[in-house]
Motif scaffolding. Sequence first.
Motif, PDB file in Angstrom:
ATOM      1  N   GLU A 215      15.873   5.488   3.335  1.00 30.79           N
ATOM      2  CA  GLU A 215      16.515   6.707   2.873  1.00 30.79           C
ATOM      3  C   GLU A 215      17.247   7.398   4.026  1.00 30.79           C
ATOM      4  N   LEU A 216      16.614   7.402   5.194  1.00 30.99           N
ATOM      5  CA  LEU A 216      17.236   8.026   6.375  1.00 30.99           C
ATOM      6  C   LEU A 216      18.529   7.313   6.755  1.00 30.99           C
ATOM      7  N   LYS A 217      18.570   6.009   6.551  1.00 31.76           N
ATOM      8  CA  LYS A 217      19.801   5.253   6.846  1.00 31.76           C
ATOM      9  C   LYS A 217      20.806   5.375   5.708  1.00 31.76           C
ATOM     10  N   GLU A 218      20.454   6.166   4.697  1.00 32.67           N
ATOM     11  CA  GLU A 218      21.298   6.381   3.518  1.00 32.67           C
ATOM     12  C   GLU A 218      21.636   5.092   2.777  1.00 32.67           C
ATOM     13  N   LEU A 219      20.670   4.164   2.781  1.00 37.70           N
ATOM     14  CA  LEU A 219      20.853   2.934   2.011  1.00 37.70           C
ATOM     15  C   LEU A 219      20.290   3.113   0.601  1.00 37.70           C
ATOM     16  N   ILE A 220      19.325   4.030   0.475  1.00 33.03           N
ATOM     17  CA  ILE A 220      18.812   4.379  -0.849  1.00 33.03           C
ATOM     18  C   ILE A 220      18.737   5.907  -0.952  1.00 33.03           C
ATOM     19  N   GLU A 221      18.659   6.415  -2.181  1.00 31.62           N
ATOM     20  CA  GLU A 221      18.482   7.856  -2.340  1.00 31.62           C
ATOM     21  C   GLU A 221      17.253   8.150  -3.195  1.00 31.62           C
ATOM     22  N   MET A 222      16.719   9.372  -3.019  1.00 33.83           N
ATOM     23  CA  MET A 222      15.476   9.723  -3.665  1.00 33.83           C
ATOM     24  C   MET A 222      15.689  10.867  -4.653  1.00 33.83           C
ATOM     25  N   ARG A 223      14.865  10.887  -5.703  1.00 38.73           N
ATOM     26  CA  ARG A 223      14.929  11.971  -6.680  1.00 38.73           C
ATOM     27  C   ARG A 223      13.502  12.368  -7.049  1.00 38.73           C
ATOM     28  N   LYS A 224      13.236  13.650  -7.067  1.00 47.98           N
ATOM     29  CA  LYS A 224      11.892  14.107  -7.477  1.00 47.98           C
ATOM     30  C   LYS A 224      12.003  14.820  -8.809  1.00 47.98           C
ATOM     31  N   GLN A 225      11.143  14.416  -9.751  1.00 43.60           N
ATOM     32  CA  GLN A 225      11.140  15.042 -11.071  1.00 43.60           C
ATOM     33  C   GLN A 225       9.719  15.407 -11.418  1.00 43.60           C
TER      34      GLN A 225
ATOM     35  N   ARG B 192       3.003  17.879 -15.403  1.00 46.72           N
ATOM     36  CA  ARG B 192       2.741  18.592 -14.155  1.00 46.72           C
ATOM     37  C   ARG B 192       2.793  17.689 -12.947  1.00 46.72           C
ATOM     38  N   LYS B 193       2.905  16.364 -13.244  1.00 43.56           N
ATOM     39  CA  LYS B 193       2.873  15.432 -12.120  1.00 43.56           C
ATOM     40  C   LYS B 193       4.269  15.210 -11.549  1.00 43.56           C
ATOM     41  N   PRO B 194       4.406  15.224 -10.251  1.00 40.00           N
ATOM     42  CA  PRO B 194       5.705  14.912  -9.666  1.00 40.00           C
ATOM     43  C   PRO B 194       5.939  13.407  -9.725  1.00 40.00           C
ATOM     44  N   LYS B 195       7.165  13.015  -9.999  1.00 42.82           N
ATOM     45  CA  LYS B 195       7.490  11.592 -10.034  1.00 42.82           C
ATOM     46  C   LYS B 195       8.674  11.353  -9.105  1.00 42.82           C
ATOM     47  N   THR B 196       8.490  10.473  -8.151  1.00 49.58           N
ATOM     48  CA  THR B 196       9.553  10.189  -7.201  1.00 49.58           C
ATOM     49  C   THR B 196      10.215   8.874  -7.564  1.00 49.58           C
ATOM     50  N   SER B 197      11.534   8.914  -7.711  1.00 51.41           N
ATOM     51  CA  SER B 197      12.254   7.681  -8.034  1.00 51.41           C
ATOM     52  C   SER B 197      13.318   7.405  -6.975  1.00 51.41           C
ATOM     53  N   TYR B 198      13.704   6.137  -6.906  1.00 54.01           N
ATOM     54  CA  TYR B 198      14.688   5.734  -5.907  1.00 54.01           C
ATOM     55  C   TYR B 198      15.803   4.935  -6.548  1.00 54.01           C
TER      56      TYR B 198
ATOM     57  N   THR C  80       0.854  -1.199   0.000  1.00 57.38           N
ATOM     58  CA  THR C  80       0.000   0.000   0.000  1.00 57.38           C
ATOM     59  C   THR C  80       0.884   1.242   0.000  1.00 57.38           C
ATOM     60  N   ASP C  81       0.321   2.360  -0.431  1.00 55.17           N
ATOM     61  CA  ASP C  81       1.066   3.617  -0.499  1.00 55.17           C
ATOM     62  C   ASP C  81       1.769   3.949   0.811  1.00 55.17           C
ATOM     63  N   GLY C  82       0.976   3.970   1.891  1.00 51.78           N
ATOM     64  CA  GLY C  82       1.514   4.398   3.189  1.00 51.78           C
ATOM     65  C   GLY C  82       2.618   3.491   3.678  1.00 51.78           C
ATOM     66  N   ASN C  83       2.369   2.210   3.593  1.00 50.35           N
ATOM     67  CA  ASN C  83       3.340   1.216   4.047  1.00 50.35           C
ATOM     68  C   ASN C  83       4.654   1.340   3.274  1.00 50.35           C
ATOM     69  N   LEU C  84       4.535   1.395   1.954  1.00 49.60           N
ATOM     70  CA  LEU C  84       5.719   1.498   1.101  1.00 49.60           C
ATOM     71  C   LEU C  84       6.477   2.795   1.384  1.00 49.60           C
ATOM     72  N   ALA C  85       5.730   3.902   1.479  1.00 50.00           N
ATOM     73  CA  ALA C  85       6.365   5.204   1.700  1.00 50.00           C
ATOM     74  C   ALA C  85       7.160   5.219   3.001  1.00 50.00           C
ATOM     75  N   SER C  86       6.599   4.625   4.051  1.00 54.31           N
ATOM     76  CA  SER C  86       7.299   4.683   5.341  1.00 54.31           C
ATOM     77  C   SER C  86       8.581   3.842   5.307  1.00 54.31           C
ATOM     78  N   HIS C  87       8.532   2.699   4.617  1.00 58.99           N
ATOM     79  CA  HIS C  87       9.746   1.873   4.526  1.00 58.99           C
ATOM     80  C   HIS C  87      10.805   2.538   3.640  1.00 58.99           C
ATOM     81  N   LEU C  88      10.351   3.183   2.580  1.00 58.72           N
ATOM     82  CA  LEU C  88      11.296   3.897   1.708  1.00 58.72           C
ATOM     83  C   LEU C  88      11.976   5.018   2.498  1.00 58.72           C
ATOM     84  N   LYS C  89      11.156   5.720   3.282  1.00 55.11           N
ATOM     85  CA  LYS C  89      11.691   6.826   4.095  1.00 55.11           C
ATOM     86  C   LYS C  89      12.752   6.303   5.063  1.00 55.11           C
ATOM     87  N   ALA C  90      12.437   5.181   5.704  1.00 54.24           N
ATOM     88  CA  ALA C  90      13.365   4.616   6.693  1.00 54.24           C
ATOM     89  C   ALA C  90      14.695   4.245   6.037  1.00 54.24           C
TER      90      ALA C  90
END
Lengths: 210, 98
Positions: free
Chosen positions: B54-64, B68-74, B42-52
């Motif tokens: 990212e905070l540990k600097e195991l993955i990085e995020m990019r917003k494009q 007009r739609k924002p696209k977030t990639s990892y 689910t959106d929420g579940n995935l987002a929270s794990h991605l955030k975690a």
Amino acid sequence: MDSESKQIKDLREIKNLMERSSRFLSLSGLSGISAGIVALAGAVIAYFILDTGQIKYDTHFYLLQPLPFENVLMPLILLGIVVLVLALGLGLFFSWRKAKKHNLKMWDHTTKRLLINLFIPLVSGGFFSLLLIYRNDISLLASVTLIFYGLALVNASKYTLDEIRYLGISEIILGMLAGIFINFGLFFWAIGFGVLHIVYGSMMYFKYER
Amino acid sequence: MKDILSKLNKAFESRVRLGIMSVLVVNDWVDFNTMKYLLEATDGNLASHLKALELKELIEMRKQFVGRKPKTSYRVTHTGRQLFKQHIEALENLINNQ
């Protein structure tokens, strides 16, 4: 032990996701078989258009007998288009069916990556073949199309099933042979686009879809 | 045995995190929706794990912005790749030692 099964499950899940996210797995063996059958039928028709093999494109024969446009070249071009459309159509249909059955998306980033890597060598080969026709030097046409097709498959194989790599290598070898035995171009074409597709298609079908 | 267990990384403990890392080590930038589809999360579940992660600097995020739609990639970081590799090796060792 309970934790052991969890670790095995974890590893299996990891492997599955790596495959699913990086390769186009919907490619069906039936796509290959149907494309091969269409190609074989096309080769038989082409054989009759070429005056049951009387027109050969060995340099010697070629100079004596340039291909008459209305009777030979035009039907050959039409035949080529029909074969291409039928083979692609059937290929797409069977892959679409497999994707649906395995709950995979037919069009996703793996499809895009596969097609881009397939089409760079394939389109180059297509244009080079047109150049050969334009230069009136068609003796190596069978060889060139087989080799470029093989290179395209090898290049694309990183993004789909492993069998495609070996199919590509076989096509390249066949293309070289077609360049040596220059009067048997149509024969090598029938083997490369017909028989090999059926053989590898069946292998893939029995390995992954049964 | 203790040694192997210490190599199992806590950061990868959940099924979703394991999934995120598996997808990222074999792909370049992967966008949120593709990830969601692959992991069936689910959106929420995935987002929270991605955030975690990212905070540990195991993955990085990019917003494009696509139109007009924002696209977030990892994408996986160098550290993330190494730690995940160690994690897999530890899992394999555990299985082989039993």
